[in-house]
Design an enzyme around this catalytic site. Structure first.
Site, mmCIF file in Angstrom:
data_model
loop_
_atom_site.group_PDB
_atom_site.id
_atom_site.type_symbol
_atom_site.label_atom_id
_atom_site.label_comp_id
_atom_site.label_asym_id
_atom_site.label_seq_id
_atom_site.Cartn_x
_atom_site.Cartn_y
_atom_site.Cartn_z
ATOM 1 N N GLU A 116 49.007 4.892 66.635
ATOM 2 C CA GLU A 116 50.076 4.688 67.773
ATOM 3 C C GLU A 116 50.260 5.729 68.705
ATOM 4 O O GLU A 116 51.070 5.387 69.326
ATOM 5 C CB GLU A 116 50.741 3.971 66.875
ATOM 6 N N ALA B 194 49.299 -4.462 66.854
ATOM 7 C CA ALA B 194 50.101 -5.005 68.273
ATOM 8 C C ALA B 194 49.961 -5.347 70.009
ATOM 9 O O ALA B 194 48.726 -4.829 70.042
ATOM 10 C CB ALA B 194 51.272 -4.673 68.231
ATOM 11 N N GLU C 161 48.801 -2.316 59.535
ATOM 12 C CA GLU C 161 50.177 -2.616 58.750
ATOM 13 C C GLU C 161 49.672 -4.365 58.357
ATOM 14 O O GLU C 161 50.667 -4.255 57.528
ATOM 15 C CB GLU C 161 51.390 -2.142 60.468
ATOM 16 N N GLY D 165 49.248 -2.236 64.629
ATOM 17 C CA GLY D 165 49.916 -3.420 63.372
ATOM 18 C C GLY D 165 49.319 -3.835 62.350
ATOM 19 O O GLY D 165 49.693 -5.473 61.503
HETATM 20 C C1 HXC Z 1 46.157 -6.202 73.503
HETATM 21 C C2 HXC Z 1 43.568 -6.143 72.603
HETATM 22 C C3 HXC Z 1 44.211 -4.811 71.619
HETATM 23 C C4 HXC Z 1 46.325 -5.013 71.443
HETATM 24 C C5 HXC Z 1 41.897 -4.921 71.669
HETATM 25 N N1 HXC Z 1 42.923 -5.814 73.091
HETATM 26 N N2 HXC Z 1 43.147 -4.886 71.302
HETATM 27 N N3 HXC Z 1 45.069 -6.387 73.684
HETATM 28 N N4 HXC Z 1 46.383 -5.353 72.325
HETATM 29 N N5 HXC Z 1 46.276 -4.481 70.427
HETATM 30 C C6 HXC Z 1 42.102 -6.281 73.654
HETATM 31 C C7 HXC Z 1 41.537 -6.100 75.073
HETATM 32 O O1 HXC Z 1 41.984 -5.701 76.127
HETATM 33 C C8 HXC Z 1 40.065 -6.244 75.596
HETATM 34 O O2 HXC Z 1 40.242 -6.832 76.339
HETATM 35 C C9 HXC Z 1 39.461 -6.900 74.376
HETATM 36 O O3 HXC Z 1 40.765 -7.029 73.462
HETATM 37 C C10 HXC Z 1 38.483 -6.395 73.317
HETATM 38 O O4 HXC Z 1 38.593 -4.997 73.292
HETATM 39 P P1 HXC Z 1 37.935 -3.980 73.905
HETATM 40 O O5 HXC Z 1 38.880 -2.862 73.808
HETATM 41 O O6 HXC Z 1 36.839 -4.334 75.130
HETATM 42 O O7 HXC Z 1 36.725 -3.952 72.778
HETATM 43 P P2 HXC Z 1 36.171 -2.484 72.543
HETATM 44 O O8 HXC Z 1 35.022 -1.911 73.450
HETATM 45 O O9 HXC Z 1 34.750 -3.251 71.019
HETATM 46 O O10 HXC Z 1 37.025 -1.560 71.421
HETATM 47 C C11 HXC Z 1 38.085 -1.999 70.043
HETATM 48 C C12 HXC Z 1 38.870 -0.850 70.029
HETATM 49 C C13 HXC Z 1 39.715 -0.950 71.097
HETATM 50 C C14 HXC Z 1 38.294 -0.071 69.738
HETATM 51 C C15 HXC Z 1 39.872 -1.811 69.055
HETATM 52 O O11 HXC Z 1 40.616 -2.622 71.987
HETATM 53 C C16 HXC Z 1 40.969 0.122 71.068
HETATM 54 O O12 HXC Z 1 41.285 0.666 71.105
HETATM 55 N N6 HXC Z 1 42.581 -1.538 71.089
HETATM 56 C C17 HXC Z 1 43.415 -0.754 70.882
HETATM 57 C C18 HXC Z 1 43.971 -0.174 69.132
HETATM 58 C C19 HXC Z 1 45.345 -0.140 69.261
HETATM 59 O O13 HXC Z 1 45.170 0.942 69.659
HETATM 60 N N7 HXC Z 1 45.609 -0.764 68.288
HETATM 61 C C20 HXC Z 1 47.332 -0.189 67.548
HETATM 62 C C21 HXC Z 1 48.379 -0.563 68.978
HETATM 63 S S1 HXC Z 1 49.972 -0.601 68.635
HETATM 64 P P3 HXC Z 1 40.172 -7.939 78.291
HETATM 65 O O14 HXC Z 1 41.109 -8.827 78.285
HETATM 66 O O15 HXC Z 1 39.706 -6.275 78.669
HETATM 67 O O16 HXC Z 1 38.520 -8.582 77.411
HETATM 68 C C22 HXC Z 1 50.997 -1.057 67.041
HETATM 69 C C23 HXC Z 1 51.723 -0.857 67.150
HETATM 70 C C24 HXC Z 1 52.888 -1.683 66.426
HETATM 71 O O17 HXC Z 1 50.196 -1.280 66.858
HETATM 72 C C25 HXC Z 1 53.818 -1.686 65.663
HETATM 73 C C26 HXC Z 1 54.392 -2.344 66.864
HETATM 74 C C27 HXC Z 1 56.350 -2.448 66.909
#
Ligand code: HXC
Length: 258
Positions: free
Chosen positions: A132, A64, A112, A109
């Site tokens: 998360e 998400a 999911e 997400g």
């Molecule tokens: C918003 C995201 C994102 C996310 C990546 N990006 N994941 N933006 N939400 N979930 C964006 C980054 O901010 C970045 O933007 C660009 O995508 C590229 O990502 P990087 O981090 O620079 O890439 P990399 O270093 O290769 O790392 C990849 C990654 C990392 C390991 C996947 O991006 C990451 O850990 N993402 C978050 C994963 C996460 O925690 N997901 C769970 C979210 S909570 P910019 O603008 O800087 O280029 C969830 C809850 C669901 O899903 C339920 C809700 C009710």
């Protein structure tokens, strides 16, 4: 209909739905979820299978949208979770088989979303997990429940507590993905699976899906009753008559979905 964050491509009876925000690794913001919901409701009746995948070469869906969630209130979080649940339930309850082609990061997400599909295949580059808790929250689009039903309670707890990212091979080992393919063979493999199932009766597949889905949450007696009903109902279809007639006439069946 024109979408901004997703793409829907039709190839005869197959629809390919691509979450397509590669700059944000296809993260699900509200707009993307709303577009997904519209697209799922508007699937043409000719579509008999759906593949869900991610745009770009890095991610299926990285979760998400954290930027959107960072400053929302608890009430807004409830709404956001409800939206995701509604969309994923719509996906899960489609009367056609659905396949997640996990072509890269499938985190939070994104994992999911894959879990709401019937079948999950992954590329060798895929990384799956529910991170998360590292953000101070828990999965909110059904992950705690669907993951548990797929890999079991203890493994689900391990993944949710640690937030660990599994590579594709480990995900396969624990039964979270069915098979792991080289990146360039992922979509062809998913299409080949679709090719196989499209030869079969669409009403029968739809009943099988319904009975497995609903039956899995019931006790064995009630679940077997569901199966009996589903089996009998198909005898009112032209497909049952055609399928059995074709067998006896030693020819392939020409199913119509009626
Ligand atoms: C918003 C995201 C994102 C996310 C990546 N990006 N994941 N933006 N939400 N979930 C964006 C980054 O901010 C970045 O933007 C660009 O995508 C590229 O990502 P990087 O981090 O620079 O890439 P990399 O270093 O290769 O790392 C990849 C990654 C990392 C390991 C996947 O991006 C990451 O850990 N993402 C978050 C994963 C996460 O925690 N997901 C769970 C979210 S909570 P910019 O603008 O800087 O280029 C969830 C809850 C669901 O899903 C339920 C809700 C009710």
């Amino acid at each position: 209909m024109a979408y901004e964050n997703i793409r829907l491509d039709l190839e005869d009876a197959l629809a390919i739905l691509t979450i397509d925000r590669p700059k944000a690794l296809n993260a699900l913001n509200s707009k993307t979820l709303q577009e997904l919901e519209s697209a799922l409701h508007a699937l043409p009746a000719t579509v008999r299978a759906l593949i869900v995948t991610g745009g770009g070469d890095k991610a299926f869906v990285a979760g998400a949208d954290i930027a959107e969630m960072a400053s929302i209130s608890a009430a807004q979080a409830r709404e956001f979770a409800a939206l995701g649940h509604r969309v994923f339930q719509t996906l899960e309850q489609l009367a056609i088989p659905t396949i997640a082609a996990v072509n890269g990061f499938a985190l939070g997400g994104g994992c999911e979303l894959a879990l709401a599909c019937d079948l999950i295949y992954a590329s060798e580059k895929a990384k799956l997990g529910l991170p998360e808790v590292s953000l101070g929250v828990i999965p909110g689009f059904g992950g705690t429940q669907r993951l548990t039903r797929v890999v079991g309670k203890m493994r689900a707890k391990e993944l949710v507590f640690t937030g660990e990212r599994l590579d594709a091979a480990k995900a396969k080992e624990i039964g979270l993905v069915l098979d792991v393919l080289p990146a360039d063979q992922l979509l062809p493999h998913c299409k080949a699976v679709v090719g196989k199932l499209l030869k079969n009766g669409p009403l029968a597949i739809s009943q099988a899906k319904r009975v497995i889905e609903y039956g899995a949450d019931q006790d064995l007696r009630a679940a077997n009753e569901l199966e009996r009903q589903g089996f009998a109902v198909l005898f009112g279809s032209e497909d049952q008559k055609e399928g059995m007639k074709a067998f006896l006439e030693k020819r392939p069946a020409a199913f119509t979905g009626r």
